[in-house]
Design a protein around this motif. Sequence first.
Motif, short mmCIF file in Angstrom:
data_model
loop_
_atom_site.label_atom_id
_atom_site.label_comp_id
_atom_site.label_asym_id
_atom_site.label_seq_id
_atom_site.Cartn_x
_atom_site.Cartn_y
_atom_site.Cartn_z
N CYS A 270 4.50 -2.17 -5.89
CA CYS A 270 3.99 -2.92 -4.73
C CYS A 270 4.72 -4.24 -4.58
O CYS A 270 5.03 -4.67 -3.47
CB CYS A 270 2.49 -3.17 -4.89
N GLU B 242 -3.65 2.47 -3.80
CA GLU B 242 -4.59 1.37 -3.60
C GLU B 242 -4.40 0.76 -2.21
O GLU B 242 -3.29 0.69 -1.71
CB GLU B 242 -4.35 0.27 -4.65
N ASN B 243 -5.51 0.28 -1.66
CA ASN B 243 -5.45 -0.53 -0.45
C ASN B 243 -5.31 -1.99 -0.89
O ASN B 243 -6.25 -2.77 -0.84
CB ASN B 243 -6.70 -0.32 0.39
N ILE B 244 -4.11 -2.30 -1.33
CA ILE B 244 -3.88 -3.61 -1.94
C ILE B 244 -4.19 -4.74 -0.97
O ILE B 244 -4.91 -5.68 -1.28
CB ILE B 244 -2.41 -3.69 -2.42
N GLN B 245 -3.64 -4.59 0.24
CA GLN B 245 -3.87 -5.65 1.23
C GLN B 245 -5.36 -5.83 1.48
O GLN B 245 -5.84 -6.94 1.64
CB GLN B 245 -3.16 -5.27 2.52
N CYS C 256 2.28 1.86 -3.49
CA CYS C 256 1.39 2.00 -4.65
C CYS C 256 1.18 3.48 -5.00
O CYS C 256 0.63 4.24 -4.20
CB CYS C 256 0.03 1.36 -4.37
N GLU D 277 -10.09 3.20 -5.26
CA GLU D 277 -8.94 4.06 -5.54
C GLU D 277 -8.63 4.13 -7.03
O GLU D 277 -8.23 5.17 -7.52
CB GLU D 277 -7.69 3.50 -4.82
N ASN E 278 0.84 -1.20 0.00
CA ASN E 278 0.00 0.00 0.00
C ASN E 278 0.87 1.25 0.00
O ASN E 278 0.59 2.23 -0.67
CB ASN E 278 -0.89 0.04 1.25
#
Lengths: 341, 542, 421
Positions: free
Chosen positions: B84, B45-48, B41, B69, B38
């Motif tokens: 990321c 983005e709130n990848i997790q 990125c 996002e 995150n």
Amino acid sequence: MTTRPVRFYQVGSFAVGNRLLEDGDRTVQSDLNRANSIDSGHRACQGCGEALGARYALDAAMRATNGQMVAVNATGCLEVFSTPYPETSWRIAWLHSLFGNAPAVATGVSAAMRVKGKPEVRVVAQAGDGGTVDIGFGCLSGMFERNDDVLFICYDNEGYMNTGVQRSAATPPAARTATTDAVGPEPGNAFGQGKDLPRLAMAHDIAYVATATVADLHDLEAKVERAMQFRGARYLHILVPCPLGWGSASDDTIHIARLAKETGLFPVFEAEYGKVTSVSHIRRRTPVEEYLSIQRRYAHLFGKKPRTEVIARIQAIADRNIERYGLITDETVGATREVTA
Amino acid sequence: MTETPFAITLDVGSSRANHTGSWRVERPVYVDRLPPCNNACPAGENIQGWLYEAESGNYEAAWRKLVEENPLPAIMGRICFHPCETACNRVQVDEAVGINAVERFLGDLAIENGWKLPSAGADTGKRILVVGAGPAGLSTTYHLRLLGHQVRLVDSAQKLGGMMRYGIPAYRLPRPVLDAEIARIIAMGVEVQLEHNVVNIDRERTDGGFDAVFLAVGAQLGHRVNIPAGDSTRVLDAVNFLHQVADGDAPMLGRRVVVYGGGDTALDAARTARRLGATEAVIVYRRNQEHMPANGEEFGQALGEGVTMRWLSTVNRFEGDRLILEKMRLNAEGFPEPTGEFEELDADALVLALGQNTDLSLLDQAGDVVVNNGVVEVQPSMMAGASGIFAGGDAVPADRTATVAIGHGKKAAHGIDAFVLGRTPPIVERHELATFERLNTWYYSDAERTVRPELERVRRQSNFDEVVGGLTEENALFEARRCLSCGNCFECDNCFGVCPDNAVIKLGGSKRYEFDYDFCKGCGICVKECPCGAIEMVPERI
Amino acid sequence: MLRQIEGSRAVAETVALCRPEVVCAYPISPQTHIIEAVGVMVKSGELAPCEFINVESEFAAMSVAIGASAAGARAYTATSSQGLLFMMEAVYNAAGLGLPIVMTLANRAIGAPINIWNDHSDAMAVRDAGWIQLFAETNQEAADLHVQAFRLAEELSVPVMVCMDGFILTHAVEGVDMLDQSTVDAFLPPYEPRQVLDPDSPVSIGAMVGPEAFEEVRYLAHLRQLDALDRIPVIAAAFEEATGRRSGGLLSTYRTDDAETIVVALGSVLGTIKDAVDIRREAGERIGVVGITSFRPFPFQAVRDVLCGARQVVVIEKAFSIGFGGVLATDLSLALHGTDCTLRSVVAGLGGRSITRLALEDLFATAARGQLEALTFLDLDHGVVERERERMMATRRSGPSAENILRDLKAPRRVGAKEKS
């Protein structure tokens, strides 16, 4: 019975729980409604491995027996810290008699359940290593050879911790205790002594013998579960690090247990009718220094002039275990647990 | 039970009267830390967060979290350089989680299932002009619509997409994917004006009655160097070349094509040339592979397709159909220096891929906007000057990637929102970084990364089919589940299980846990055995 | 039904009628015949349901009984001598936990020197353990006491030890009127434990009790034994009502009504004493006998009531506290405190030495003359003792006393020769 690999899970099968696992594959400890056989408020030291191991094992036994279980406890830390009048931490039916007689008392309970027409009530006896390998060994051996319907659990913290850390026949070589002090030309406990209880248990040809540590809950619970599938005498030997007696940090309890297994110093295996049926392979092979150096009972090995020859002798013990039980295989690295489905 | 013998026999559970929490000198507390993915990125983005949903197979929920996002996951799942994954802590265990591939999987699934973006927010009555329909412009448009602002999106090209359409070849980004994700944004209600060149931004803004402007004009001008050549038609610039190919109007290059440059555009140009029939596609680069800025994966794909390299060389001049190259050497700082030695290389065409410039002539009349080194100076809110002109993407000083542009777009949208509504932009609090040292990796099972299948080399040399395939659902799930959830509780029950004092209360149903400080002795096992580092010890106030 | 039967067998069969549910056995002479007989009955199915467990030690035997009793089963075991000492820790524990285990103690001397014959040293060694200790005078009483013991133990949640003299009773064949099952069933209700290990109603049994409550726990145990002083006569009366036979009770009396001298003893020696007393009575001496059945709890008041009219009390006991004297005598001296009664303590029959009627007659004659010393060792061979004392004075490495004495007794002449040298 088919097996399927659990290879997708974020945390594999090593953590206590996992929201992605099927209910049946979760540990007992992850269950909101676990028995909590030994409850909060007990007076064990911070980070006590025995308190943890006891809850792990007994909760699993409670699940395996559908709550139809009674426990017999030898004198020792576990007994003292759990039941000082007027409070008990046990939520299960529990009996303490003496230091050396837990196996025999359990035999009596088991016989009573049988004669009372309640064979579904299973008996677990538990003791520390002193109550198992030393003072309780006569009764334990008798219980084994009669094949009494008892699961005996030894919580091995490698010494008499309740009385102030004295040597037992389970104290490992070089370890400092109050009766094997780190003084003189050969500090710590002597080499070439000690009782290997799991192998002695196996020599009785009892149905089930297994070792486990508090570092691998899934393995421990599976062994309790397996043990409960047999009638007759069974033996489970659980390594439970003792922050007080080992001179380790209270948060290192599980870490140290894991290292004991990963170094090979504590072989984790199971045996049925005297024959080894499975071993827990080493996942990340670790030299014994890593295990020894974080315990003050071995501090005398790591002074200004490290006692490399003593460390080498301890490493040799680990290597012998690795060879004896085949703890390392080609597939060891990256191995994941298989669960029955 | 009062009938039991005095003292010897005790009623169960009575020890709960003994509050062992009083022994404690340190207490564990649950924390949330910023996962490195995150953190890295550019699109924020709130990848997790979306991996968490994907791990459970809740793909639509995962996609919805993702498009909070970034509205272009299928596109970014193909062309993002995924910093990321570089930052991913799992690199230190085995390999990074294939975040990009999962993103693409989710993006493709959304297109396949026709999932729609959220509806536009309640109308604020504010009108925003967005100039440029590349990733920055589209991202701003999307976020502005979410916030309820009206948007006019203008672009000089025939179609929307900017460099994603005119700079990135179709074998990397198939046009149906591009079209689908753009269409989804436009469907939120956007006024689109194509083939419109904004000459004077102030006038455009006043005429249209816009409350604010976002400039995302990109860097569309190929950087030219003077290459003496008898026949100037043999020298093209890569930006134009790729644009023409995208328009279906590919120029004739001949058999032997030399591309000059070391960036991604050089790779795109060389690989495109191969697809157009060039038997030789040679990239001339003044430094060596170690110093090449192009993406490594794509470099490998280019080599696989027969593109060859001429390292440590500069193009000196064309002589007939021979290119004269000067050999270079690197000095101690890694900069190339001429050696005075020359080589020849047969070439029918030379494509220059030496970087791109921005055409900012539309800003000539725009009062306080500062242009420096060919790019627009902006504040953290992406506002240039103080007059409501915002800028982003390649037109501002930053890495020139689509992901960065998407991040700019979102940031600018929030900046614009605050500006037009007369608010101060909210300050986003960032958690402490979830570093690898805080993890207990023992608990993560060993699992190697799934590698996305690549199209057979032979096939991809001659057409513009997509080179990198997507993940199957099983693979995507596997990848998602490789996430370590660095720094944030994912409810593995470890703390609940490992506490020797039963002092952790499991709340269940995604509510995580609480400590029971009546009994917690502060041993710290939960902290040490938390796989993801989401607990820390703090001194007890005594 | 009256049968000519070995004492052990009579006890075993009576115990079986009490429907014990767990019997644990470790062999030691002279207890073996009892547990062998019970074992046969269990193995044959005659006694069922019952678990007969061959344990690896007396310590385990008592421990198994503890477990079984705590789990709600009627538990029984038997032992002797060294066996009792080996299970000593568990003996205390069973009492401390309030578990109504019944154990037969076939009384035997304690080594070293090792000796398998009868005396009461073993019983005296555990008199403070918290068990009720009942002494049988005859095999009839030994059998009957077991039935009463189970009822008493279970009523009060206190373990009961039935003491019967090794060999003298255990191996003696004589007439015993055996009870039948229905009589025993009517007399002895099923065991209803005060506390039980039950998963459906869990409790923690065997907590660690510190200074704040330990004394109260001990005092409560004491009160339960005092309660037993009330219950023992009641149960004996109920037994008499059920069987028509007087058996048990706190103590028994024989010709004490007008007695100036009363002889007090435990166990089978009472029979010989009564014979000697009869003869002394014929000679006109006013002498009687009191047999203590309940040694623990000790019936102070009952003893005082029965002895206070006598001028002289002679205690004959098969045990003594080395360096002190008679054990029973000590208890009696407390009971007689404040009376005019003179107490004479006689230690007799150690290690199985016969207590003969003639020796007793002599003893009583001496007592009648007022010549009995405060502490007397009946039939002690002072010559042997003196010789060994001399040897020990003469040379430090004088050798083991027991062997020396045996040699002396076998070859008195050679000893004499040695004396000369």
